[in-house]
Scaffold this motif. Sequence first.
Motif, short mmCIF file in Angstrom:
data_model
loop_
_atom_site.label_atom_id
_atom_site.label_comp_id
_atom_site.label_asym_id
_atom_site.label_seq_id
_atom_site.Cartn_x
_atom_site.Cartn_y
_atom_site.Cartn_z
N GLN A 90 50.64 51.73 53.68
CA GLN A 90 51.15 50.79 54.67
C GLN A 90 50.06 50.28 55.61
O GLN A 90 50.29 49.35 56.37
N HIS A 91 48.89 50.89 55.56
CA HIS A 91 47.79 50.46 56.42
C HIS A 91 46.86 49.46 55.72
O HIS A 91 45.80 49.14 56.25
N VAL A 92 47.25 48.98 54.55
CA VAL A 92 46.45 47.96 53.86
C VAL A 92 46.86 46.60 54.39
O VAL A 92 47.95 46.09 54.09
N ASP A 93 46.02 46.01 55.21
CA ASP A 93 46.26 44.68 55.77
C ASP A 93 45.41 43.66 55.02
O ASP A 93 44.20 43.84 54.88
N ILE A 94 46.04 42.61 54.56
CA ILE A 94 45.34 41.60 53.77
C ILE A 94 45.42 40.25 54.49
O ILE A 94 46.48 39.88 55.03
N GLU A 95 44.30 39.55 54.52
CA GLU A 95 44.28 38.23 55.14
C GLU A 95 45.34 37.33 54.50
O GLU A 95 45.64 37.45 53.31
N ASP A 96 45.88 36.42 55.30
CA ASP A 96 46.96 35.56 54.83
C ASP A 96 46.61 34.84 53.53
O ASP A 96 47.42 34.76 52.60
N TYR A 97 45.38 34.34 53.44
CA TYR A 97 45.00 33.54 52.28
C TYR A 97 44.90 34.37 51.00
O TYR A 97 44.94 33.83 49.89
N ALA A 98 44.79 35.72 51.15
CA ALA A 98 44.63 36.59 49.99
C ALA A 98 45.88 37.41 49.68
O ALA A 98 45.87 38.20 48.73
N GLN A 99 46.95 37.22 50.42
CA GLN A 99 48.15 38.01 50.18
C GLN A 99 48.85 37.61 48.87
O GLN A 99 49.55 38.42 48.28
N GLY A 100 48.65 36.38 48.45
CA GLY A 100 49.20 35.93 47.18
C GLY A 100 48.09 35.70 46.17
O GLY A 100 47.00 35.22 46.51
N TYR A 101 48.35 36.07 44.92
CA TYR A 101 47.37 35.89 43.85
C TYR A 101 47.76 34.65 43.05
O TYR A 101 48.95 34.44 42.78
N PRO A 102 46.77 33.81 42.65
CA PRO A 102 45.32 34.00 42.80
C PRO A 102 44.80 33.50 44.15
O PRO A 102 45.45 32.70 44.82
N LEU A 231 39.65 43.86 49.14
CA LEU A 231 40.75 43.01 49.59
C LEU A 231 40.42 42.49 50.98
O LEU A 231 40.28 43.28 51.92
N PRO A 232 40.28 41.17 51.15
CA PRO A 232 39.96 40.61 52.47
C PRO A 232 40.96 41.08 53.53
O PRO A 232 42.17 41.02 53.33
N GLY A 233 40.44 41.59 54.62
CA GLY A 233 41.28 42.10 55.68
C GLY A 233 41.26 43.61 55.78
O GLY A 233 41.35 44.17 56.87
N SER A 234 41.12 44.29 54.64
CA SER A 234 41.03 45.76 54.62
C SER A 234 39.74 46.24 53.98
O SER A 234 39.43 47.43 54.04
N GLY A 235 39.00 45.36 53.33
CA GLY A 235 37.76 45.77 52.68
C GLY A 235 38.04 46.50 51.38
O GLY A 235 38.97 46.18 50.64
N TRP A 236 37.26 47.56 51.13
CA TRP A 236 37.39 48.31 49.88
C TRP A 236 38.57 49.27 49.98
O TRP A 236 38.59 50.17 50.82
N VAL A 237 39.56 49.09 49.12
CA VAL A 237 40.79 49.88 49.11
C VAL A 237 40.82 50.76 47.86
O VAL A 237 40.47 50.32 46.77
#
Length: 309
Positions: A90-102, A231-237
């Motif tokens: 639940q602590h994985v935060d992703i930038e808005d532009y990267a929340q959807g693929y591609p 993942l942009p916003g959280s870095g390396w997950v």
Amino acid sequence: MPFLNLSHITRYTYRQPVSFGEHRIMVRPRESYDQHLIDAELNIDPAPADIRWLQDVFGNSVAIATFDRPARELVFDSQIRLQHMPSELQHVDIEDYAQGYPFTYSSEDMPDLLRSIERQHHDPQRQIDSWARRFVNTDGPTDTLHMLSEMTRAIKREFTYVGRPEKGTQSPIETLARRKGTCRDYAMLMIEAVRALGFAARFVSGYVYNPTATEARTGGGNTHAWVRVYLPGSGWVEFDPTNGIVGSRGLIRVAVARDIYQAVPISGTWSGFPGSFLDMTVSVDINVDRSVSDKPRPADLKPRKTTIC
């Protein structure tokens, strides 16, 4: 925030005394915001003639040992005390532009991520590509984190874990065809799959433990392998396909690399009569210390001097 006492012993035995060449040792956990190295001791028998420490291109701690006398046994005994503060899904935060693929990585990040996006294994019939595309929605938007999480769980669910003490790793295509493998096989399959989708991914070597008595983890008793995806916003997950988990809960990082062969825990050479080598044994034991009285003081969070005996 448990404290961990970690013992990692690797023992090589021979029929008669042999000479040892240079050995490269990567068993010291990485210092980071979610894991603090409190104490580290590396004992090598026979004692090396010289040992030096360095950081490789990925920032991993590496010890280089050389020897000047033969022996019938070579033992690497690593004893670690560590404070672990694992991240949760639940602590994985992703930038808005990267929340959807591609999506496309930013122009600032892309130059540094390119080699981690580059495929490492041939896939002439695009078998890995086809398998990876099954996790992409065809009738609507694809949630990035859900897609990667489902791929992680699918490997855990659909493949059979089979321990293999021998060196080497199956190719991702072999793992896909056989539907079984080790943690390192699963890690390489997932790395190639997410790279086929355009993600930056890296191989991680380290340790796995059971955070609680009710949480079982596969891969204990030896070193463990899993995947990091940027993942942009959280870095390396962290993604562990062997256990189907996301986040660093139960995972201790030691080495992070673009390819599995850059993260071998111990490597080296020996010379002697043919057939001298008898056996190699690896023992990893992790004790979770939840003692209330063992609270860290600021000074305790600083790495102490590593001793070599």
